[in-house]
Structure formats: C-alpha cells, structure tokens
Scaffold this motif. Structure first.
Motif, PDB file in Angstrom:
ATOM      1  N   GLN A 115       0.550  -1.139  -0.303  1.00 31.83           N
ATOM      2  CA  GLN A 115       0.292  -0.435   0.180  1.00 31.83           C
ATOM      3  C   GLN A 115       1.363   1.361   0.279  1.00 31.83           C
ATOM      4  O   GLN A 115       1.391   1.262   1.278  1.00 31.83           O
ATOM      5  N   LEU A 116       0.617   2.185  -0.720  1.00 33.83           N
ATOM      6  CA  LEU A 116       1.719   3.028  -1.318  1.00 33.83           C
ATOM      7  C   LEU A 116       0.917   4.475  -0.986  1.00 33.83           C
ATOM      8  O   LEU A 116       1.422   5.302  -0.351  1.00 33.83           O
ATOM      9  N   THR A 117      -0.375   4.646  -1.176  1.00 27.38           N
ATOM     10  CA  THR A 117      -1.120   5.251  -0.114  1.00 27.38           C
ATOM     11  C   THR A 117      -2.452   5.697   0.772  1.00 27.38           C
ATOM     12  O   THR A 117      -2.873   4.215   0.267  1.00 27.38           O
ATOM     13  N   PHE A 118      -2.870   6.682   1.376  1.00 23.57           N
ATOM     14  CA  PHE A 118      -4.170   6.066   2.120  1.00 23.57           C
ATOM     15  C   PHE A 118      -4.875   7.132   2.323  1.00 23.57           C
ATOM     16  O   PHE A 118      -5.510   7.244   4.151  1.00 23.57           O
ATOM     17  N   GLY A 119      -5.019   7.615   1.348  1.00 18.75           N
ATOM     18  CA  GLY A 119      -6.899   8.593   2.136  1.00 18.75           C
ATOM     19  C   GLY A 119      -8.174   7.673   0.860  1.00 18.75           C
ATOM     20  O   GLY A 119      -8.340   6.419   0.855  1.00 18.75           O
ATOM     21  N   ASP A 120      -8.116   8.158   0.671  1.00 21.57           N
ATOM     22  CA  ASP A 120      -9.811   7.814  -0.346  1.00 21.57           C
ATOM     23  C   ASP A 120      -9.638   7.477  -1.593  1.00 21.57           C
ATOM     24  O   ASP A 120      -9.897   6.704  -2.233  1.00 21.57           O
ATOM     25  N   ILE A 121      -8.333   8.264  -2.406  1.00 21.23           N
ATOM     26  CA  ILE A 121      -7.156   6.663  -2.982  1.00 21.23           C
ATOM     27  C   ILE A 121      -5.995   6.472  -3.064  1.00 21.23           C
ATOM     28  O   ILE A 121      -5.389   6.660  -2.288  1.00 21.23           O
ATOM     29  N   GLU A 122      -6.522   4.927  -3.331  1.00 23.51           N
ATOM     30  CA  GLU A 122      -5.430   4.139  -2.437  1.00 23.51           C
ATOM     31  C   GLU A 122      -4.666   3.475  -3.812  1.00 23.51           C
ATOM     32  O   GLU A 122      -5.787   3.086  -4.230  1.00 23.51           O
ATOM     33  N   ILE A 123      -3.353   3.462  -3.201  1.00 22.12           N
ATOM     34  CA  ILE A 123      -2.466   2.714  -4.899  1.00 22.12           C
ATOM     35  C   ILE A 123      -1.775   1.949  -4.159  1.00 22.12           C
ATOM     36  O   ILE A 123      -0.759   2.289  -2.613  1.00 22.12           O
ATOM     37  N   TYR A 124      -1.733   0.865  -5.016  1.00 24.54           N
ATOM     38  CA  TYR A 124      -0.748  -0.042  -4.539  1.00 24.54           C
ATOM     39  C   TYR A 124       0.334  -0.828  -5.798  1.00 24.54           C
ATOM     40  O   TYR A 124      -0.184  -0.701  -7.101  1.00 24.54           O
ATOM     41  N   ASP A 125       1.173  -1.307  -5.353  1.00 26.25           N
ATOM     42  CA  ASP A 125       1.889  -1.979  -6.509  1.00 26.25           C
ATOM     43  C   ASP A 125       2.402  -3.713  -5.850  1.00 26.25           C
ATOM     44  O   ASP A 125       2.272  -3.856  -4.772  1.00 26.25           O
ATOM     45  N   PRO A 126       2.785  -4.476  -6.424  1.00 23.66           N
ATOM     46  CA  PRO A 126       3.633  -5.463  -6.831  1.00 23.66           C
ATOM     47  C   PRO A 126       4.664  -5.896  -5.966  1.00 23.66           C
ATOM     48  O   PRO A 126       5.089  -7.054  -5.586  1.00 23.66           O
ATOM     49  N   LEU A 127       5.244  -4.732  -5.300  1.00 22.71           N
ATOM     50  CA  LEU A 127       6.728  -4.656  -5.018  1.00 22.71           C
ATOM     51  C   LEU A 127       6.348  -5.049  -4.004  1.00 22.71           C
ATOM     52  O   LEU A 127       5.977  -4.216  -3.154  1.00 22.71           O
ATOM     53  N   PHE A 128       7.775  -5.952  -3.395  1.00 20.36           N
ATOM     54  CA  PHE A 128       7.828  -6.158  -1.594  1.00 20.36           C
ATOM     55  C   PHE A 128       8.432  -5.930  -1.362  1.00 20.36           C
ATOM     56  O   PHE A 128       9.656  -6.593  -0.836  1.00 20.36           O
ATOM     57  N   LEU A 129       8.504  -4.279  -0.681  1.00 20.79           N
ATOM     58  CA  LEU A 129       9.678  -3.440   0.129  1.00 20.79           C
ATOM     59  C   LEU A 129       9.879  -2.617   0.766  1.00 20.79           C
ATOM     60  O   LEU A 129       8.313  -2.218   0.955  1.00 20.79           O
ATOM     61  N   VAL A 130      10.309  -2.031   1.733  1.00 21.58           N
ATOM     62  CA  VAL A 130      10.102  -1.838   3.335  1.00 21.58           C
ATOM     63  C   VAL A 130      10.480  -0.866   2.928  1.00 21.58           C
ATOM     64  O   VAL A 130       9.978   0.425   2.612  1.00 21.58           O
ATOM     65  N   ASN A 131      12.109  -0.451   3.080  1.00 17.72           N
ATOM     66  CA  ASN A 131      12.632   0.385   2.843  1.00 17.72           C
ATOM     67  C   ASN A 131      14.304   0.662   2.637  1.00 17.72           C
ATOM     68  O   ASN A 131      15.149   0.506   2.260  1.00 17.72           O
ATOM     69  N   GLU A 132      14.205  -0.835   1.342  1.00 14.72           N
ATOM     70  CA  GLU A 132      15.339  -0.970   1.261  1.00 14.72           C
ATOM     71  C   GLU A 132      15.752  -0.947  -0.610  1.00 14.72           C
ATOM     72  O   GLU A 132      16.859  -0.784  -0.200  1.00 14.72           O
ATOM     73  N   LYS A 133      14.709  -0.021  -1.244  1.00 14.74           N
ATOM     74  CA  LYS A 133      14.817   0.361  -2.240  1.00 14.74           C
ATOM     75  C   LYS A 133      13.805   2.185  -2.273  1.00 14.74           C
ATOM     76  O   LYS A 133      13.188   2.114  -3.135  1.00 14.74           O
ATOM     77  N   LYS A 134      14.435   3.121  -1.333  1.00 18.44           N
ATOM     78  CA  LYS A 134      14.091   4.112  -1.377  1.00 18.44           C
ATOM     79  C   LYS A 134      13.310   4.784  -2.834  1.00 18.44           C
ATOM     80  O   LYS A 134      14.229   4.525  -3.811  1.00 18.44           O
ATOM     81  N   GLY A 135      12.052   4.975  -2.982  1.00 18.58           N
ATOM     82  CA  GLY A 135      11.403   5.787  -4.707  1.00 18.58           C
ATOM     83  C   GLY A 135      10.889   4.637  -4.901  1.00 18.58           C
ATOM     84  O   GLY A 135      10.808   5.972  -6.538  1.00 18.58           O
TER      85      GLY A 135
END
Length: 190
Positions: A115-135
């Motif tokens: 989960q990349l965003t947390f408001g009315d519009i939620e965006i998701y991507d398939p990467l399983f990254l926490v903080n391993e590769k910023k941005g």
C-alpha cells in the motif's frame, strides 16, 4: 550438435528460471538485499503472528516470509497463506508512515500488494519492499477509489486517472508528473 542443443536449452532454462526468481513477486529486474523487519502477519484463517520477518524471493516459485525468533529462523509462511502483513519501517521518500502495509486485494490473490497511499485514493504496487530501495515504485499500479479498482501500466495512465478522480490534487492539470510525486501528494492529503 546434440550437445550444443542441450547446452543452449540448459542456458535458456537457467536464464528463464533466474529471471523468474528475480522478477517473481515484484516484477522487478532489480536484486534487493532484503532485511528482517519486526511486524505482524495475519493469515487467511485469521491467526495473527508477531515477530521478525524477512521476505524470501529466491525460494522460487513459492514466495514466502521467513519467521524468526531470537535471530533463528523458525518457520516459513507462504504468501498465498497470508492475508495482510504490517512490517516496521517504510519508504520515507514516499510517506511519513512508520510501517509498511502489504495486503491481498482479493481472495483469489496469491501475492501481497504494498500500500503506497492511505486516503480516499489508495494506490498499490506488487513490490515487496519496506525500505530496501527508496523511491522505487513500479509502473504497474492498482488504484482503489470508492470501491472500484483501476489498473495502470504507465505514468501517463496514472496521471490521467488521478486527474480524473482527484482534479484538485495539482494546481494545474500537469501531464509530466511522476508516480512518486503523485504518491507523495496523495499522502499529504491523508
């Protein structure tokens, strides 16, 4: 000739397997140095497991989280058996959150989406990254808005969709904004 064919076939098989293992869950050509993160996972059956977890993409084809206690690996949880994972740490270039959420977007999913965003519009991507590769955010994104799911495969598609769903996000109807900037702006709104 037979030896040459077998060698070429073997090379093709190894190359295909290694690309699948690297591309795997996150569909990324990057190799990541995955870290262990404290967190919670919720299994499909509702059970909750707390502890330290490390994503294991190289156990192809069955992607999983390795569970550790006192630094010793105790168990593997297959991603297909996990409904949600909340891991400590986040990509601070995209969000101010202190943890990263991964969820299944449907009961049929065998993978988890970040989960990349947390408001009315939620965006998701398939990467399983926490903080391993910023941005790092893939072009293939899933957008949830008012119960509807939209899929985009380019920055241009994402910009068009976000301008349609949230016309006041940017001062002007910009076309050359990056997906990272859209994510940052949406996270400021929430």
């Amino acid at each position: 000739m037979k030896t040459l064919f077998i060698a070429a076939f073997s090379l093709l098989t190894v190359k295909t397997f290694s690309q699948g293992a690297i591309l795997g869950h996150g569909h990324s050509a990057y190799v990541f140095g995955y870290k262990t993160h404290i967190g919670i996972i919720i299994l499909n059956n509702g059970d909750t497991v707390k502890g330290s977890f490390k994503y294991s993409d190289m156990d192809f084809p069955s992607f999983n989280l390795k569970y550790y206690q006192n630094g010793i690996k105790k168990k593997r949880y297959m991603l297909s058996k996990i409904k949600e994972a909340i891991l400590e740490g986040s990509d601070t270039s995209l969000t101010k959150k202190t943890s990263t959420v991964f969820i299944k977007l449907s009961e049929k999913d065998k993978l988890l989406y970040r989960q990349l965003t947390f408001g009315d519009i939620e965006i998701y991507d398939p990467l399983f990254l926490v903080n391993e590769k910023k941005g790092l955010v893939t072009e293939n994104l899933i957008v949830l808005y008012e119960g509807k799911m939209y899929k985009t495969s380019s920055d241009k598609e994402l910009v068009y969709l976000i301008n349609k769903l949230h016309p006041n996000l940017f001062q002007t109807n910009r076309e050359n904004v990056s997906r990272q900037e859209i994510i940052r702006q949406l996270n400021k709104q929430s």
